[in-house]
Design an enzyme around this catalytic site. Structure first.
Site, mmCIF file in Angstrom:
data_model
loop_
_atom_site.group_PDB
_atom_site.id
_atom_site.type_symbol
_atom_site.label_atom_id
_atom_site.label_comp_id
_atom_site.label_asym_id
_atom_site.label_seq_id
_atom_site.Cartn_x
_atom_site.Cartn_y
_atom_site.Cartn_z
ATOM 1 C CE LYS A 221 -2.728 -5.332 2.496
ATOM 2 N NZ LYS A 221 -1.763 -4.429 2.470
ATOM 3 C CE LYS B 138 -3.518 -1.800 3.914
ATOM 4 N NZ LYS B 138 -2.097 -1.300 3.475
HETATM 5 C C1 PBG Z 1 1.569 -0.528 3.348
HETATM 6 C C2 PBG Z 1 0.934 -1.924 3.171
HETATM 7 C C3 PBG Z 1 0.822 -3.202 4.024
HETATM 8 C C4 PBG Z 1 0.493 -4.113 3.400
HETATM 9 C C5 PBG Z 1 0.781 -4.017 1.769
HETATM 10 N N1 PBG Z 1 1.109 -2.401 1.768
HETATM 11 C C6 PBG Z 1 0.934 -3.025 5.266
HETATM 12 C C7 PBG Z 1 0.070 -2.329 6.301
HETATM 13 O O1 PBG Z 1 -1.058 -1.621 5.902
HETATM 14 O O2 PBG Z 1 0.290 -2.196 7.385
HETATM 15 C C8 PBG Z 1 0.175 -5.577 3.827
HETATM 16 C C9 PBG Z 1 0.668 -6.466 2.870
HETATM 17 C C10 PBG Z 1 0.891 -7.944 3.524
HETATM 18 O O3 PBG Z 1 0.569 -8.144 4.800
HETATM 19 O O4 PBG Z 1 1.249 -8.998 2.770
HETATM 20 N N2 PBG Z 1 0.494 0.289 3.646
#
Ligand code: PBG
Length: 320
Positions: free
Chosen positions: A245, A192
Site C-alpha cells: 500500500k 505500508k
Molecule cells: C489507518 C489506515 C490508513 C489507510 C488505511 N488504514 C491511513 C493512514 O495510514 O494514515 C489509508 C487508506 C486510503 O488512503 O485509502 N492507519
C-alpha cells in the site's frame, strides 16, 4: 521480414483470447466507513461517490456490493469519542463491531475484513499510544490485539492491521489463538509506505495526526528491499495475506513481493489514487472509467491477487 505482433491485435475477439491479465469482481475488496448515528449516508467530499454510513445503512451498501459479485468489504470506524489510547476501538458496542454483526446478519457469506489500527480512535490521530512524543511500539501491541479480538468476537472473518508496529502480527495471532479464534485470518498491511496518497482517507476517517507525521512507523517511499523484509517478517509472524500500500506508485513493490511470497498478495488502491481519477474526470481531462479499468488491470498485472479499491462497485458494474 517484419515480425507482426499486430496480427494478434486485429479483432476484439482475438485480443480477448490472448489477453494475459483479467480482472474480476471476485478480486475486489470494497472499503466502507462506519460512523455512529442512524440513517446516515454522508458524502465524503474528497472522494466523490464514497460515503460515511451509520450502522443501519452500511449493510445495505454491502448488499449492493455483494449483488455485484464483490466478495468482501473492509470496514473502518469513526468512533463516537476519541481518547489518548483509542479505547473505543475495542469496545464491544463500537461502530465497527456493530457494523460487522449487522452485515453478517444480512449477508452471512460475505467476507468481512476489519481494519485494525488506533489512528481513527486516538485524539492525537497517531496509530498507537504516545510516549515521549512518538508512538510507543510495544505498549501499542496489546491494544491492537484487544481490538483484533473484539472484531473477531463480532464476527469478522479477517483482521487487517494497518498500524505498522513491529511485532503486531505475532501479537494479534497469539491473542486470537488464545481467545479461540484460530481460524480467523490476518491480512497484514505488511508493506505500508508513509504516503501523501492517504490524504482523502484521513478526511473520510477523521484520522489525520495532530502533530508530526507517520514516518517513524510507516515506510520510506524510497525503499524497496525493506518491502521484502517487512513482507517476510509478517509471514514469519503468521500473516495469511500480505498487502502492499499504496498500489499505483508502488507496482514495482507489488511485483517484488509477489515474487518472494507464497501467500496471496493484496494491493490497496488508496484514497488519493481514487481522488485523482475522480477530480480529473470531473474536469473532463480524462476518461475516468477507462483510467479506472487500466489502473486496476495494472495492479493485477503487477502481481496482486486481491485489490482493495473504492472503485469496487463501479468496476464490478463495468465488468458486468
Ligand atoms: C489507518 C489506515 C490508513 C489507510 C488505511 N488504514 C491511513 C493512514 O495510514 O494514515 C489509508 C487508506 C486510503 O488512503 O485509502 N492507519
Amino acid at each position: 521480414m517484419i515480425i507482426r505482433p499486430r496480427r494478434l491485435r486485429r479483432t476484439k475477439v482475438l485480443r480477448e483470447m490472448v489477453r494475459e491479465t483479467t480482472l474480476s469482481p471476485k478480486d475486489l475488496i470494497y472499503p466502507l466507513f462506519v460512523k455512529p448515528g442512524k440513517g446516515i449516508k454522508d458524502p465524503i467530499p474528497s472522494m466523490p461517490g464514497q460515503f460515511q454510513f451509520s450502522v443501519d445503512r452500511v449493510a445495505h451498501e454491502a448488499r449492493e456490493a455483494w449483488g455485484l459479485g464483490i466478495p468482501a468489504v473492509i470496514l473502518f470506524g469513526i468512533p463516537d469519542k476519541k481518547d489518548p489510547v483509542g479505547s473505543r476501538s475495542w469496545a464491544s458496542d463500537g461502530v465497527v463491531q456493530q457494523a460487522v454483526s449487522a452485515i453478517k446478519e444480512k449477508l452471512p457469506d460475505m467476507l468481512i475484513i476489519t481494519d485494525v489500527c488506533m489512528c481513527e480512535y486516538t485524539d492525537h490521530g497517531h496509530c498507537g499510544v504516545i510516549k515521549d512524543g512518538d508512538v510507543d511500539n510495544d505498549a501499542t501491541l496489546e491494544l491492537l490485539a484487544r481490538q483484533a479480538v473484539s472484531h473477531a468476537k463480532a464476527g469478522a472473518d479477517l483482521v487487517a492491521p494497518s498500524d505498522m508496529m513491529d511485532g503486531r502480527v505475532a501479537a494479534i495471532r497469539k491473542a486470537l489463538d488464545q481467545e479461540g479464534f484460530k481460524d480467523i485470518g490476518i491480512l497484514s498491511y505488511a508493506v505500508k509506505y508513509a504516503s501523501a496518497f492517504y490524504g482523502p482517507f484521513r478526511d473520510a476517517a477523521d484520522s489525520a495526526p495532530q502533530f508530526g507525521d507517520r514516518s517513524t512507523y510507516q515506510m520510506d517511499p524510497a525503499n524497496a528491499l525493506e518491502a521484502i523484509k517487512e513482507a517476510e517478517l509478517d509471514l514469519e509472524e503468521g500473516a495469511d495475506i500480505i498487502m502492499v500500500k499504496p498500489a499505483m506508485a508502488y507496482l514495482d513493490i507489488v511485483r517484488a513481493v509477489r515474487e518472494v511470497c507464497l501467500n496471496p498478495v493484496a494491493a490497496y488502491n488508496v484514497s488519493g489514487e481514487y481522488a485523482m481519477v475522480k477530480a480529473a474526470e470531473e474536469k473532463g481531462w480524462i476518461d475516468g472509467k477507462r483510467v479506472m479499468m487500466e489502473m486496476l488491470t495494472a495492479i493485477k498485472r503487477a502481481g496482486a491477487d486481491l485489490i482493495l479499491t473504492y472503485f469496487a462497485k463501479e468496476a464490478a458494474m463495468a465488468l458486468g
